[in-house]
Design an enzyme around this catalytic site. Structure first.
Site, PDB file in Angstrom:
ATOM      1  N   HIS A  47      -3.836   6.956   2.337  1.00 25.89           N
ATOM      2  CA  HIS A  47      -4.144   5.618   1.835  1.00 25.89           C
ATOM      3  C   HIS A  47      -5.497   5.202   2.415  1.00 25.89           C
ATOM      4  O   HIS A  47      -5.770   5.430   3.598  1.00 25.89           O
ATOM      5  CB  HIS A  47      -3.042   4.648   2.252  1.00 25.89           C
TER       6      HIS A  47
ATOM      7  N   ASN B 139     -10.179  -0.708  -0.434  1.00 26.84           N
ATOM      8  CA  ASN B 139      -8.715  -0.574  -0.471  1.00 26.84           C
ATOM      9  C   ASN B 139      -8.205  -1.113  -1.806  1.00 26.84           C
ATOM     10  O   ASN B 139      -8.224  -2.324  -2.037  1.00 26.84           O
ATOM     11  CB  ASN B 139      -8.124  -1.346   0.714  1.00 26.84           C
TER      12      ASN B 139
ATOM     13  N   CYS C 238       0.822  -1.228   0.000  1.00 26.28           N
ATOM     14  CA  CYS C 238       0.000   0.000   0.000  1.00 26.28           C
ATOM     15  C   CYS C 238       0.846   1.265   0.000  1.00 26.28           C
ATOM     16  O   CYS C 238       0.336   2.345  -0.276  1.00 26.28           O
ATOM     17  CB  CYS C 238      -0.953  -0.009   1.179  1.00 26.28           C
TER      18      CYS C 238
HETATM   19  N1  ACO Z   1     -18.125  -9.471   9.083  1.00 24.81           N
HETATM   20  C1  ACO Z   1     -18.561  -9.691  10.336  1.00 24.81           C
HETATM   21  N2  ACO Z   1     -17.736  -9.987  11.346  1.00 24.81           N
HETATM   22  C2  ACO Z   1     -16.426 -10.034  11.083  1.00 24.81           C
HETATM   23  C3  ACO Z   1     -15.903  -9.805   9.800  1.00 24.81           C
HETATM   24  C4  ACO Z   1     -16.830  -9.520   8.776  1.00 24.81           C
HETATM   25  N3  ACO Z   1     -16.426  -9.283   7.502  1.00 24.81           N
HETATM   26  N4  ACO Z   1     -14.577  -9.913   9.841  1.00 24.81           N
HETATM   27  C5  ACO Z   1     -14.248 -10.202  11.101  1.00 24.81           C
HETATM   28  N5  ACO Z   1     -15.355 -10.278  11.858  1.00 24.81           N
HETATM   29  C6  ACO Z   1     -15.464 -10.563  13.285  1.00 24.81           C
HETATM   30  C7  ACO Z   1     -14.234 -11.260  13.803  1.00 24.81           C
HETATM   31  O1  ACO Z   1     -14.342 -12.658  13.578  1.00 24.81           O
HETATM   32  C8  ACO Z   1     -14.259 -10.888  15.249  1.00 24.81           C
HETATM   33  O2  ACO Z   1     -15.180 -11.723  15.938  1.00 24.81           O
HETATM   34  P1  ACO Z   1     -14.812 -12.331  17.367  1.00 24.81           P
HETATM   35  O3  ACO Z   1     -14.643 -11.123  18.253  1.00 24.81           O
HETATM   36  O4  ACO Z   1     -15.982 -13.171  17.675  1.00 24.81           O
HETATM   37  O5  ACO Z   1     -13.525 -13.060  17.152  1.00 24.81           O
HETATM   38  C9  ACO Z   1     -14.841  -9.482  15.263  1.00 24.81           C
HETATM   39  O6  ACO Z   1     -15.522  -9.331  14.008  1.00 24.81           O
HETATM   40  C10 ACO Z   1     -13.786  -8.388  15.389  1.00 24.81           C
HETATM   41  O7  ACO Z   1     -12.717  -8.694  14.491  1.00 24.81           O
HETATM   42  P2  ACO Z   1     -11.437  -7.781  14.400  1.00 24.81           P
HETATM   43  O8  ACO Z   1     -10.503  -8.344  13.403  1.00 24.81           O
HETATM   44  O9  ACO Z   1     -10.929  -7.478  15.758  1.00 24.81           O
HETATM   45  O10 ACO Z   1     -12.089  -6.446  13.807  1.00 24.81           O
HETATM   46  P3  ACO Z   1     -11.428  -5.038  13.689  1.00 24.81           P
HETATM   47  O11 ACO Z   1     -12.232  -4.039  14.389  1.00 24.81           O
HETATM   48  O12 ACO Z   1      -9.942  -5.056  13.965  1.00 24.81           O
HETATM   49  O13 ACO Z   1     -11.589  -4.732  12.125  1.00 24.81           O
HETATM   50  C11 ACO Z   1     -10.241  -4.745  10.133  1.00 24.81           C
HETATM   51  C12 ACO Z   1     -10.969  -5.578  11.174  1.00 24.81           C
HETATM   52  C13 ACO Z   1     -11.255  -3.877   9.448  1.00 24.81           C
HETATM   53  C14 ACO Z   1      -9.566  -5.669   9.143  1.00 24.81           C
HETATM   54  C15 ACO Z   1      -9.183  -3.860  10.855  1.00 24.81           C
HETATM   55  O14 ACO Z   1      -8.417  -4.662  11.710  1.00 24.81           O
HETATM   56  C16 ACO Z   1      -8.253  -3.133   9.909  1.00 24.81           C
HETATM   57  O15 ACO Z   1      -8.653  -2.224   9.207  1.00 24.81           O
HETATM   58  N6  ACO Z   1      -6.925  -3.476   9.921  1.00 24.81           N
HETATM   59  C17 ACO Z   1      -5.911  -2.711   9.217  1.00 24.81           C
HETATM   60  C18 ACO Z   1      -5.992  -2.831   7.705  1.00 24.81           C
HETATM   61  C19 ACO Z   1      -4.802  -2.096   7.086  1.00 24.81           C
HETATM   62  O16 ACO Z   1      -4.573  -0.921   7.337  1.00 24.81           O
HETATM   63  N7  ACO Z   1      -3.985  -2.796   6.294  1.00 24.81           N
HETATM   64  C20 ACO Z   1      -2.797  -2.191   5.753  1.00 24.81           C
HETATM   65  C21 ACO Z   1      -2.933  -1.799   4.347  1.00 24.81           C
HETATM   66  S1  ACO Z   1      -3.392  -3.144   3.267  1.00 24.81           S
HETATM   67  C22 ACO Z   1      -1.998  -3.554   2.257  1.00 24.81           C
HETATM   68  O17 ACO Z   1      -0.888  -3.150   2.454  1.00 24.81           O
HETATM   69  C23 ACO Z   1      -2.245  -4.521   1.101  1.00 24.81           C
END
Ligand code: ACO
Length: 329
Positions: free
Chosen positions: A256, A286, A116
């Site tokens: 980003h 993204n 990214c």
């Molecule tokens: N729908 C419903 N529930 C979901 C989903 C979904 N699509 N995905 C995960 N959950 C659930 C999980 O299973 C978890 O349930 P549990 O508590 O029973 O285990 C709960 O939701 C919370 O999951 P988290 O992963 O903690 O959710 P979080 O609030 O962290 O959001 C996300 C996830 C959106 C992926 C976030 O962590 C994020 O944005 N991370 C950073 C992404 C990023 O910046 N990446 C870098 C750039 S990408 C690149 O370089 C290619």
């Protein structure tokens, strides 16, 4: 020779027609529109459905548009850099395919892989070539067909990504404009928080790698979220401090587009009014290397010469950075 600067003189883009909505994703994996919108800010993303088309197709369309909008003959281009994690082939570089497609017969071309942060790192490389005096016109493209490496059985990742491309033309200026300063970082310790396990020389394709879905992107979302929030906010504050900029001075934050909450935290840290933040994650999700040039394209009509922009990204590697740009046209 007097100091030269690399200014952005035009932008181009391409997004595929097909819109993959949160509602459609609800029929594919166990998720829901409300969860996706509140956790990420994404409503829909674009998907390149045509199986015969790949990243080079989108990069070419973005390049053609920036050439047309700036009235540039492709033969004037000295260098083409394509930032991507989803090249058409392992080799040759996607940039070579773009070079042929647009008829940039004088240009040399190569890809840059920094996930990214790819567009930011490519912009730095291109601007350094111009500042050194070795190039006059450089095309910098960010393009990714993320749907080709997304596992649509994994709800943790498949909701996040979309396909698209954006391009900018860099040209030489004598006045102080364009890419003014940058700060870039890498932390290889956390290389496996966000990666594609197979398909490279470490784990070439085999029946086993395909059966185990190892050719798809894997992300440990929570630690990446924490590091991305800290990384983008810290590096944006650092570039402002180095250049004596306050939140009042910055006209636009070009972040980003990985998660709306990360973008908001960065803007808060910079002391920026939300109206100065470019956000289109709701429409495109993204698109990895394409997010920043897609924003620049969409906001280009609202930008004026001299506007102060802070571009910032965080991604796999881990890689992150910020770039201070004075708009040139
Ligand atoms: N729908 C419903 N529930 C979901 C989903 C979904 N699509 N995905 C995960 N959950 C659930 C999980 O299973 C978890 O349930 P549990 O508590 O029973 O285990 C709960 O939701 C919370 O999951 P988290 O992963 O903690 O959710 P979080 O609030 O962290 O959001 C996300 C996830 C959106 C992926 C976030 O962590 C994020 O944005 N991370 C950073 C992404 C990023 O910046 N990446 C870098 C750039 S990408 C690149 O370089 C290619």
């Amino acid at each position: 020779m007097s100091k030269r600067y690399a200014g952005i003189t035009g932008t181009g883009h391409y997004v595929p027609e097909y819109v993959l909505t949160n509602q459609e994703l609800e029929t594919i994996v166990d998720t829901n529109d409300e969860w996706i919108r509140t956790r990420t800010g994404i409503r829909e993303r674009r998907i390149l459905k045509d199986k015969d088309k790949a990243t080079s197709f989108m990069a070419t369309r973005a390049a053609e548009e920036v050439l047309e909008r700036t009235g540039t003959d492709p033969k004037e281009i000295d260098v083409i850099i394509v930032a991507t994690v989803t090249p058409d082939y392992m080799f040759p570089a996607t940039a070579c395919l773009v070079q042929k497609n647009i008829g940039a017969t004088r240009a040399y071309a190569f890809d840059m892989l920094a996930a990214c942060s790819g567009f930011l790192f490519a912009l730095t490389t291109g601007s350094n070539m111009i500042e050194s005096g070795r190039a006059q016109k450089v095309l910098v493209i960010g393009a990714d067909k993320m749907s080709s490496i997304v596992d649509y059985t994994d709800r943790n990742t498949c909701i996040l990504f979309g396909d698209g491309a954006g391009a900018v033309l860099l040209e030489a200026f004598e006045e102080e404009t364009g890419v003014i300063d940058y700060v870039h970082y890498t932390d290889g310790d956390d290389q496996c928080l966000l990666y594609q396990p197979a398909g490279g020389s470490k784990r070439p394709a085999s029946h086993e790698t395909v059966d185990l879905h190892l050719h798809s992107l894997r992300q440990d979302g929570r630690p990446v979220f924490k590091k991305a929030t800290e990384g983008m906010a810290d590096v944006s504050a650092e570039i402002m401090q180095r250049n004596n900029l306050t939140g009042e001075d910055v006209d636009w934050l070009v972040p980003h587009q990985a998660n709306l909450r990360i973008i908001s935290a960065t803007a808060n840290r910079m002391g920026l009014d939300p109206s100065k933040v470019m956000i289109n994650i709701d429409k495109y999700g993204n698109t990895t290397a394409a997010t920043i040039p897609l924003c620049l394209y969409e906001w280009s009509d609202r930008l004026s010469k001299g506007d102060k922009l802070v571009l910032t990204a965080f991604g796999g590697g881990l890689t992150w950075g910020a770039t201070y740009v004075k708009w040139s046209v």
